[in-house]
Design an enzyme around this catalytic site. Structure first.
Site, mmCIF file in Angstrom:
data_model
loop_
_atom_site.group_PDB
_atom_site.id
_atom_site.type_symbol
_atom_site.label_atom_id
_atom_site.label_comp_id
_atom_site.label_asym_id
_atom_site.label_seq_id
_atom_site.Cartn_x
_atom_site.Cartn_y
_atom_site.Cartn_z
ATOM 1 N N GLU A 16 0.810 -1.233 0.000
ATOM 2 C CA GLU A 16 0.000 0.000 0.000
ATOM 3 C C GLU A 16 0.840 1.280 0.000
ATOM 4 N N TYR B 204 3.507 1.981 1.954
ATOM 5 C CA TYR B 204 4.137 2.357 3.228
ATOM 6 C C TYR B 204 5.642 2.059 3.176
ATOM 7 N N ARG C 230 2.620 -8.702 4.432
ATOM 8 C CA ARG C 230 1.691 -8.149 3.433
ATOM 9 C C ARG C 230 2.539 -7.619 2.283
ATOM 10 N N HIS D 262 -1.493 3.798 -1.903
ATOM 11 C CA HIS D 262 -2.582 4.756 -1.642
ATOM 12 C C HIS D 262 -2.635 5.847 -2.709
ATOM 13 N N GLU D 263 -1.491 6.149 -3.300
ATOM 14 C CA GLU D 263 -1.485 7.221 -4.305
ATOM 15 C C GLU D 263 -1.799 6.701 -5.709
ATOM 16 N N ARG E 101 -12.426 -6.335 -2.031
ATOM 17 C CA ARG E 101 -13.786 -6.417 -2.572
ATOM 18 C C ARG E 101 -14.348 -7.847 -2.551
ATOM 19 N N ALA F 114 -12.089 -7.044 5.393
ATOM 20 C CA ALA F 114 -11.968 -6.081 6.488
ATOM 21 C C ALA F 114 -13.310 -5.387 6.715
ATOM 22 N N CYS G 184 -18.916 1.603 0.297
ATOM 23 C CA CYS G 184 -19.090 3.050 0.103
ATOM 24 C C CYS G 184 -17.960 3.879 0.713
ATOM 25 N N GLN H 266 -17.942 5.483 3.275
ATOM 26 C CA GLN H 266 -18.399 6.739 3.859
ATOM 27 C C GLN H 266 -18.170 6.854 5.366
ATOM 28 N N TRP I 165 -12.324 11.289 -5.976
ATOM 29 C CA TRP I 165 -11.429 11.298 -7.148
ATOM 30 C C TRP I 165 -11.876 10.255 -8.179
ATOM 31 N N GLY J 291 -33.996 12.417 6.398
ATOM 32 C CA GLY J 291 -34.242 13.619 5.599
ATOM 33 C C GLY J 291 -35.405 14.433 6.110
ATOM 34 N N GLU K 229 -27.264 18.293 3.523
ATOM 35 C CA GLU K 229 -26.116 17.384 3.681
ATOM 36 C C GLU K 229 -26.510 16.020 4.247
HETATM 37 P P1 FAD Z 1 -35.822 8.484 1.906
HETATM 38 O O1 FAD Z 1 -34.839 7.516 1.421
HETATM 39 O O2 FAD Z 1 -36.162 9.615 1.039
HETATM 40 O O3 FAD Z 1 -37.150 7.684 2.274
HETATM 41 C C1 FAD Z 1 -38.358 8.320 2.594
HETATM 42 C C2 FAD Z 1 -39.499 7.367 2.343
HETATM 43 O O4 FAD Z 1 -40.694 7.931 2.894
HETATM 44 C C3 FAD Z 1 -39.787 7.128 0.882
HETATM 45 O O5 FAD Z 1 -39.764 5.728 0.610
HETATM 46 C C4 FAD Z 1 -41.165 7.719 0.654
HETATM 47 O O6 FAD Z 1 -41.917 6.994 -0.299
HETATM 48 C C5 FAD Z 1 -41.781 7.615 2.036
HETATM 49 N N1 FAD Z 1 -42.856 8.596 2.324
HETATM 50 C C6 FAD Z 1 -42.803 9.938 2.252
HETATM 51 N N2 FAD Z 1 -43.992 10.473 2.633
HETATM 52 C C7 FAD Z 1 -44.802 9.436 2.956
HETATM 53 C C8 FAD Z 1 -46.144 9.333 3.437
HETATM 54 N N3 FAD Z 1 -46.902 10.408 3.684
HETATM 55 N N4 FAD Z 1 -46.655 8.107 3.641
HETATM 56 C C9 FAD Z 1 -45.917 7.001 3.406
HETATM 57 N N5 FAD Z 1 -44.654 7.043 2.953
HETATM 58 C C10 FAD Z 1 -44.084 8.237 2.751
HETATM 59 N N6 FAD Z 1 -26.558 8.434 0.367
HETATM 60 C C11 FAD Z 1 -25.415 7.933 0.767
HETATM 61 O O7 FAD Z 1 -25.141 7.918 1.966
HETATM 62 N N7 FAD Z 1 -24.527 7.401 -0.110
HETATM 63 C C12 FAD Z 1 -24.767 7.374 -1.424
HETATM 64 O O8 FAD Z 1 -23.935 6.906 -2.192
HETATM 65 C C13 FAD Z 1 -25.993 7.885 -1.886
HETATM 66 N N8 FAD Z 1 -26.276 7.879 -3.186
HETATM 67 C C14 FAD Z 1 -27.464 8.383 -3.615
HETATM 68 C C15 FAD Z 1 -27.748 8.371 -4.969
HETATM 69 C C16 FAD Z 1 -28.953 8.860 -5.423
HETATM 70 C C17 FAD Z 1 -29.232 8.842 -6.894
HETATM 71 C C18 FAD Z 1 -29.907 9.373 -4.505
HETATM 72 C C19 FAD Z 1 -31.228 9.896 -4.974
HETATM 73 C C20 FAD Z 1 -29.615 9.415 -3.158
HETATM 74 C C21 FAD Z 1 -28.383 8.934 -2.710
HETATM 75 N N9 FAD Z 1 -28.042 8.967 -1.364
HETATM 76 C C22 FAD Z 1 -26.870 8.430 -0.946
HETATM 77 C C23 FAD Z 1 -28.889 9.630 -0.379
HETATM 78 C C24 FAD Z 1 -29.636 8.637 0.484
HETATM 79 O O9 FAD Z 1 -30.322 7.724 -0.319
HETATM 80 C C25 FAD Z 1 -30.568 9.408 1.395
HETATM 81 O O10 FAD Z 1 -29.818 10.246 2.238
HETATM 82 C C26 FAD Z 1 -31.403 8.476 2.252
HETATM 83 O O11 FAD Z 1 -32.178 7.636 1.425
HETATM 84 C C27 FAD Z 1 -32.322 9.264 3.178
HETATM 85 O O12 FAD Z 1 -33.062 8.342 3.904
HETATM 86 P P2 FAD Z 1 -34.482 8.690 4.498
HETATM 87 O O13 FAD Z 1 -34.950 7.410 5.059
HETATM 88 O O14 FAD Z 1 -34.358 9.857 5.388
HETATM 89 O O15 FAD Z 1 -35.377 9.146 3.280
HETATM 90 P P1 NAP Z 2 -25.836 18.173 -2.261
HETATM 91 O O1 NAP Z 2 -24.674 17.299 -2.171
HETATM 92 O O2 NAP Z 2 -26.111 19.114 -1.158
HETATM 93 O O3 NAP Z 2 -25.672 18.988 -3.628
HETATM 94 C C1 NAP Z 2 -26.567 19.928 -4.053
HETATM 95 C C2 NAP Z 2 -25.986 20.684 -5.247
HETATM 96 O O4 NAP Z 2 -26.924 21.612 -5.682
HETATM 97 C C3 NAP Z 2 -24.717 21.421 -4.927
HETATM 98 O O5 NAP Z 2 -23.818 21.182 -5.986
HETATM 99 C C4 NAP Z 2 -25.133 22.883 -4.877
HETATM 100 O O6 NAP Z 2 -24.003 23.534 -5.399
HETATM 101 C C5 NAP Z 2 -26.365 22.914 -5.741
HETATM 102 N N1 NAP Z 2 -27.412 23.829 -5.272
HETATM 103 C C6 NAP Z 2 -27.903 23.955 -4.017
HETATM 104 N N2 NAP Z 2 -28.888 24.877 -3.985
HETATM 105 C C7 NAP Z 2 -29.025 25.351 -5.243
HETATM 106 C C8 NAP Z 2 -29.869 26.320 -5.855
HETATM 107 N N3 NAP Z 2 -30.763 26.989 -5.139
HETATM 108 N N4 NAP Z 2 -29.730 26.555 -7.155
HETATM 109 C C9 NAP Z 2 -28.823 25.885 -7.889
HETATM 110 N N5 NAP Z 2 -28.001 24.960 -7.380
HETATM 111 C C10 NAP Z 2 -28.099 24.691 -6.058
HETATM 112 O O7 NAP Z 2 -27.137 17.339 -2.458
HETATM 113 P P2 NAP Z 2 -27.512 16.151 -3.433
HETATM 114 O O8 NAP Z 2 -26.603 16.047 -4.583
HETATM 115 O O9 NAP Z 2 -28.948 16.357 -3.661
HETATM 116 O O10 NAP Z 2 -27.296 14.882 -2.559
HETATM 117 C C11 NAP Z 2 -28.093 14.654 -1.395
HETATM 118 C C12 NAP Z 2 -27.298 13.873 -0.405
HETATM 119 O O11 NAP Z 2 -27.142 12.551 -0.877
HETATM 120 C C13 NAP Z 2 -25.937 14.478 -0.252
HETATM 121 O O12 NAP Z 2 -25.822 15.126 0.990
HETATM 122 C C14 NAP Z 2 -25.012 13.334 -0.356
HETATM 123 O O13 NAP Z 2 -24.266 13.169 0.841
HETATM 124 C C15 NAP Z 2 -25.858 12.111 -0.570
HETATM 125 N N6 NAP Z 2 -25.260 11.401 -1.685
HETATM 126 C C16 NAP Z 2 -24.057 10.848 -1.486
HETATM 127 C C17 NAP Z 2 -23.432 10.217 -2.505
HETATM 128 C C18 NAP Z 2 -22.091 9.562 -2.305
HETATM 129 O O14 NAP Z 2 -21.528 9.050 -3.232
HETATM 130 N N7 NAP Z 2 -21.555 9.550 -1.125
HETATM 131 C C19 NAP Z 2 -24.027 10.132 -3.745
HETATM 132 C C20 NAP Z 2 -25.261 10.716 -3.922
HETATM 133 C C21 NAP Z 2 -25.859 11.365 -2.873
HETATM 134 P P3 NAP Z 2 -23.898 25.111 -5.606
HETATM 135 O O15 NAP Z 2 -24.580 25.693 -4.414
HETATM 136 O O16 NAP Z 2 -22.438 25.397 -5.665
HETATM 137 O O17 NAP Z 2 -24.535 25.356 -6.905
HETATM 138 FE FE1 SF4 Z 3 -18.585 -1.030 4.061
HETATM 139 FE FE2 SF4 Z 3 -19.565 1.450 3.719
HETATM 140 FE FE3 SF4 Z 3 -19.694 0.207 6.084
HETATM 141 FE FE4 SF4 Z 3 -17.350 1.070 5.177
HETATM 142 S S1 SF4 Z 3 -19.101 2.325 5.711
HETATM 143 S S2 SF4 Z 3 -17.764 -0.885 6.114
HETATM 144 S S3 SF4 Z 3 -17.569 0.635 3.021
HETATM 145 S S4 SF4 Z 3 -20.716 -0.393 4.195
#
Ligand code: FAD
Ligand code: NAP
Ligand code: SF4
Length: 676
Positions: A169, A171, A219, A257-258, A293, A315, A342, A344, A582, A653, A659
Site C-alpha cells: 500500500e 508504506y 503483506r 494509496h497514491e 472487494r 476487512a 461506500c 463513507q 477522485w 431527511g 447534507e
Molecule cells: P428516503 O430515502 O427519502 O425515504 C423516505 C421514504 O418515505 C420514501 O420511501 C417515501 O416513499 C416515504 N414517504 C414519504 N412520505 C410518505 C407518506 N406520507 N406516507 C408514506 N410514505 C411516505 N446516500 C449515501 O449515503 N450514499 C450514497 O452513495 C448515496 N447515493 C445516492 C444516490 C442517489 C441517486 C440518490 C437519490 C440518493 C443517494 N443517497 C446516498 C442519499 C440517500 O439515499 C438518502 O440520504 C437516504 O435515502 C435518506 O433516507 P431517508 O430514510 O431519510 O429518506
Molecule cells: P448536495 O450534495 O447538497 O448537492 C446539491 C448541489 O446543488 C450542490 O452542488 C449545490 O451547489 C447545488 N445547489 C444547491 N442549492 C441550489 C440552488 N438553489 N440553485 C442551484 N443549485 C443549487 O445534495 P444532493 O446532490 O442532492 O445529494 C443529497 C445527499 O445525498 C448528499 O448530501 C449526499 O451526501 C448524498 N449522496 C451521497 C453520494 C455519495 O456518493 N456519497 C451520492 C449521492 C448522494 P452550488 O450551491 O455550488 O450550486
Molecule cells: Fe462497508 Fe460502507 Fe460500512 Fe465502510 S461504511 S464498512 S464501506 S458499508
C-alpha cells in the site's frame, strides 16, 4: 464443520504447523481511530471481541507503528515500550475467549506519515502528503529493523498470536522495495535484491526474536499500480525471499494509496484482484491470503474453491456485520448485513482523523456505547417511510421488543436507495435492501406498502409513538423557465425513466449530480465485467510492465454531451467522499463530461440553458436540464401530529435534509431506537 455446507472451503481449518486457524477467514487490518482515543483500548477490545464471537478465524489489528517516526499521525499509536503491553492485553484476552487468533499489524508509515519527522528510503515526497521525508541513514535503517523485532517481542508478551508486517500500500517497506521512491545507491537500493533487503531483514529479525511458534504474516505488494512500481519478476523474487526469511503466511497488497486505480471502492468488481494471488501460488509454498472487494461468503468460497488462495481477507465486511462467519456457518448468508463498499463511515472517517464506523451498521466501533436492550413494556410504534432511516429504526426497535407498523407510499421499501442502486458502480446498494427485507420478516414487522398514510389515520390508530422518516422533496428553483418541458428532476430520470436527450446540462454537482452524470454517461456498468473494468482503469493483467499498468487505459467515451454545473467557484466534486471523490471525477473525465464551477443560471428556454461563467454569457444548447440542486425535508404530517400532542419524532431527511446521507439517516435512526 458440516460437510454439506455451501462454504466448506471457507470454513475448513488451516493448519500452520504450530497452530491451527479455525477457518480460512482473516479479518483484515483496519485503523478505527479508537487506537488513539481516551479509553480507546476498552472500546477496541469490545470491537474485536464481537468479531471473535462471530467466528472469525484470524484477526489482524489496525496498523501500529514500531517507533515514533513511523506513526501515521503525530499522536498515532505505537507499540514500542513495555508499558504499551498492558493495554494490548485487553484486546488479546477479549479475543481469546473464543477460538480466534489475533495478530497485531506493524506498520511504519514512511513518507505517508502525516508529520514533519517522516522518513523514507529516499527524500522523495508523495503527492498525497504535504511532508517531505528525510532519507534514512544506514544506522536508521538498522535501528528501524530492530524496532520491528522489539515491537514483535512486545506483541508476544501482550498475548498476540503473531504479527503482520505491512509491506504494501505504499508504506515504508514498499517505499524501499520500489524505485518509485528508492533512489539509493548503497546496498539498500538499486537491484531488487537490495531494494527488498529492508523487508527480508525485518522478517528475519522478527523471526529470530520470537521463535518458530509465532505467526508472521507479510503483506506483500503484488500489484503496485503506480509508475516506478515493481515488475512481476521483482515481486516473485521478493515473495521467495520473504518465505525463506521465515514468514508463515503472505497476504496480498493491492495498489499504493497514491495509485490512480480504485482498489476497494464499491465500483470495483467483487474479488477483482484475486487472480494475482492465484498467480503467486505457483511461486511459493507457504499459504497465501487474498483480498479486496470480497464481501459475501459466496464470493469468498468461490475464490478458495477456484484455488486463488488459501485464505481470504475481508476487512470492511466485519464492520458491516460482526457475525458474518457465524451466519455463513449457519447457512444464513441472506441475514448478513453486507458491506456496500461506500467508504463513507470507515475510510473517509479515518482519513479525516474521525472514529470509523459503518454506514449500514452504526454499532461498529460503538459496541460499548450503542445498545438495543430488550424492553419491559412494549409500545405500539408507527414508522412512516421505509427509506434507510425508517428501515433502520423499525428493525432496531422491533429487535428491542416493540411492535412496529411501517408505512410507505411507494410499492417497495428502500426510499432513495432504490435510485442509488441504479447508478453504474453502485449495484451493492441492492444488498442493503435485501438485508432490510430479511430483517423486516425476521422481526415480524407489519408493513403497509403503497399506503400514503394521513396524520388523522395515525392518530385514529392510537399509536404510542409516531416516527416520521418521510425523507425529502427535491428543491425547486426560482429559475426563469423552470417549468419548461426541457427541465427534469433526477427523479424523472431514475424513477420515471423519462427519455433523456443526447445533450444534457445538470444543475448541481453534489453526490446526486455526479451520480446522474455517471448514469447518463456510462452505457453499461463495468462492475460486472472485471476484464473491461481493468482495461478502463489501465490495469495490465498480463503484467508486462512495472506496477502492472497498461501504457494507456482503454476507456470508452460517452455518446452524450454532458455539462455538470455548480455555482461555487471551488473544484467540481470537492465535497464528495474523501477516498472516493477522485474516482467519480476520474470516471466523468474519462467520459468527457464538462465540469464547470462558478456558474450563474439565467434561464431555460427552447434553445437550452443560458448561464454565465466569469461574467461571460453562454448558451448550452441542450435537450434537457436535470435539476440535482439539493433537497428539503418532507414533513407534511408533522404539524398535525404535534398539534394533536402525539409523541412524534423526525429522523433522516424528514428531520434535516441539508447534507443528508444514508450514514446520518441510519445512525440517527439507531440512536433514537436505542432510547425509545
Ligand atoms: P428516503 O430515502 O427519502 O425515504 C423516505 C421514504 O418515505 C420514501 O420511501 C417515501 O416513499 C416515504 N414517504 C414519504 N412520505 C410518505 C407518506 N406520507 N406516507 C408514506 N410514505 C411516505 N446516500 C449515501 O449515503 N450514499 C450514497 O452513495 C448515496 N447515493 C445516492 C444516490 C442517489 C441517486 C440518490 C437519490 C440518493 C443517494 N443517497 C446516498 C442519499 C440517500 O439515499 C438518502 O440520504 C437516504 O435515502 C435518506 O433516507 P431517508 O430514510 O431519510 O429518506
Ligand atoms: P448536495 O450534495 O447538497 O448537492 C446539491 C448541489 O446543488 C450542490 O452542488 C449545490 O451547489 C447545488 N445547489 C444547491 N442549492 C441550489 C440552488 N438553489 N440553485 C442551484 N443549485 C443549487 O445534495 P444532493 O446532490 O442532492 O445529494 C443529497 C445527499 O445525498 C448528499 O448530501 C449526499 O451526501 C448524498 N449522496 C451521497 C453520494 C455519495 O456518493 N456519497 C451520492 C449521492 C448522494 P452550488 O450551491 O455550488 O450550486
Ligand atoms: Fe462497508 Fe460502507 Fe460500512 Fe465502510 S461504511 S464498512 S464501506 S458499508
Amino acid at each position: 464443520m458440516n460437510q454439506s455446507s455451501p462454504y466448506k472451503h471457507l470454513l475448513t481449518p488451516l493448519d500452520l504447523g504450530f497452530t491451527t486457524l479455525a477457518n480460512r477467514v482473516l479479518m483484515g487490518s483496519m485503523h478505527t481511530g479508537l487506537e488513539e482515543e481516551k479509553d480507546g483500548f476498552d472500546k477496541l477490545a469490545a470491537f474485536y471481541e464481537a468479531r471473535a464471537k462471530g467466528g472469525v478465524g484470524l484477526i489482524v489489528t489496525g496498523g501500529i507503528s514500531p517507533n515514533i517516526r513511523g506513526r501515521l499521525a503525530p499522536l498515532g499509536c505505537e507499540l514500542s515500550k513495555f508499558w504499551h503491553v498492558n493495554k494490548h492485553k485487553k484486546i488479546t484476552s477479549a479475543v481469546h475467549k473464543y477460538d480466534t487468533k489475533i495478530c497485531v499489524q506493524l506498520l511504519h508509515a514512511g513518507r505517508y506519515a502525516y508529520h514533519p519527522f517522516s522518513v523514507s528510503s529516499s527524500k522523495v515526497k508523495s503527492a498525497i502528503n504535504p511532508f517531505t521525508p528525510s532519507a534514512m541513514s544506514v544506522r536508521q535503517i538498522k535501528s528501524t529493523i530492530k524496532d520491528f523485532a522489539h515491537s514483535t517481542k512486545l506483541a508476544q508478551k501482550a498475548g498476540y498470536d503473531g504479527v503482520e508486517i505491512m509491506g504494501s500500500e505504499g508504506y515504508l517497506i514498499n517505499q524501499f522495495s520500489c524505485i518509485r521512491v528508492n533512489k539509493r545507491t548503497d546496498e539498500w537500493g538499486g537491484s531488487i535484491e537490495n531494494r527488498m533487503r529492508f523487508a527480508v531483514e525485518t522478517v528475519k529479525a522478527v523471526r529470530e526474536k520470537v521463535g518458530k511458534a509465532f505467526i508472521i504474516i507479510f503483506r506483500l505488494s503484488m500489484l503496485d499500480l503506480v509508475e516506478g512500481g515493481n515488475s512481476w519478476e521483482d515481486v516473485v523474487t521478493m515473495a521467495k525471499a520473504i518465505e525463506a526469511a521465515g514468514a508463515t503466511l503472505i497476504n496480498t497488497g493491492i495498489g499504493w494509496h497514491e495509485a490512480r486505480v480504485p482498489t476497494i471502492a464499491t465500483s470495483v468488481p467483487r474479488a477483482a484482484f484475486t487472480w494475482i494471488t492465484q498467480r503467486m501460488k505457483q511461486e511459493v509454498s507457504i499459504p497465501l491470503i487474498t483480498t479486496n472487494r470480497i464481501n459475501t461468503p459466496e464470493v469468498a468460497e468461490d475464490v478458495l474453491a477456484n484455488g486463488h488462495a488459501d485464505m481470504v481477507s475481508m476487512a470492511r465486511p466485519f464492520l458491516a456485520d460482526p457475525e458474518f462467519v457465524q451466519k455463513a456457518a449457519a447457512n444464513q448468508s441472506n441475514q448478513i448485513n453486507t458491506c456496500i463498499g461506500c467508504n463513507q463511515a470507515c475510510l473517509d472517517h479515518v482519513f479525516k482523523q474521525k472514529r470509523a464506523s459503518c454506514l449500514v451498521n452504526p454499532v461498529a466501533c460503538y459496541e460499548t456505547e450503542l445498545h438495543f436492550n430488550n424492553v419491559v413494556k412494549p409500545k405500539n410504534i408507527a414508522v412512516v417511510g421505509a427509506g434507510p432511516a425508517g428501515l433502520a429504526f423499525s428493525v432496531y426497535t422491533a429487535q428491542r421488543g416493540h411492535n412496529v407498523t411501517l408505512f410507505d407510499k411507494a410499492n417497495e421499501i428502500g426510499g432513495q436507495f432504490n435510485f442509488a442502486k441504479q447508478v453504474p458502480g453502485k449495484e451493492e446498494f441492492y444488498e442493503t435492501l435485501r438485508y432490510f427485507n430479511e430483517q423486516l420478516k425476521r422481526h415480524e414487522i407489519t408493513i403497509n406498502l403503497s399506503t400514503e398514510v394521513s396524520a388523522q389515520a395515525l392518530l385514529d390508530e392510537g399509536f404510542d409513538e409516531v416516527v416520521l422518516a418521510t425523507g425529502i422533496i427535491p428543491r425547486k428553483l426560482a429559475l426563469k423557465g423552470f417549468e419548461h418541458p426541457k427541465v427534469k428532476s433526477y427523479l424523472n430520470v431514475l424513477r420515471d425513466k423519462d427519455v433523456i436527450g443526447n445533450k444534457v446540462a445538470i444543475i448541481g454537482a453534489g453526490g446526486i449530480g455526479f451520480d446522474i452524470a455517471c448514469y447518463l454517461a456510462e452505457e453499461k456498468s463495468l462492475t460486472n465485467d472485471a476484464d473491461a473494468w481493468m482495461k478502463n482503469w489501465g490495469v495490465d493483467k498480463n503484467y508486462q510492465g512495472a506496477g502492472a499498468l497498461l501504457p494507456k487505459a482503454e476507456s470508452h467515451k460517452s455518446e452524450r454531451e454532458i455539462y455538470l454545473l455548480q455555482r461555487k467557484e471551488t473544484k467540481v466534486g470537492a465535497g464528495l467522499g474523501k477516498t472516493t471523490g477522485w474516482i467519480h471525477r476520474a470516471t466523468l473525465q474519462k467520459n468527457n463530461v464538462h465540469m464547470i464551477p462558478g456558474v450563474t443560471y439565467k434561464e431555460v428556454n427552447d434553445k437550452g440553458l443560458l448561464i454565465s461563467v466569469n461574467g461571460e454569457e453562454k448558451l448550452l444548447e441542450v435537450d434537457h436540464v436535470i435539476i440535482c440542486a439539493g433537497q428539503q425535508p418532507e414533513r407534511t404530517l408533522y404539524q398535525t401530529l404535534v398539534d394533536a400532542q402525539a409523541n412524534v419524532h423526525l429522523i433522516g431527511g424528514a428531520n434535516v435534509a441539508a447534507e443528508l446521507d444514508a450514514k446520518r439517516a441510519i445512525r440517527q435512526a439507531a440512536e433514537l431506537a436505542s432510547l425509545i
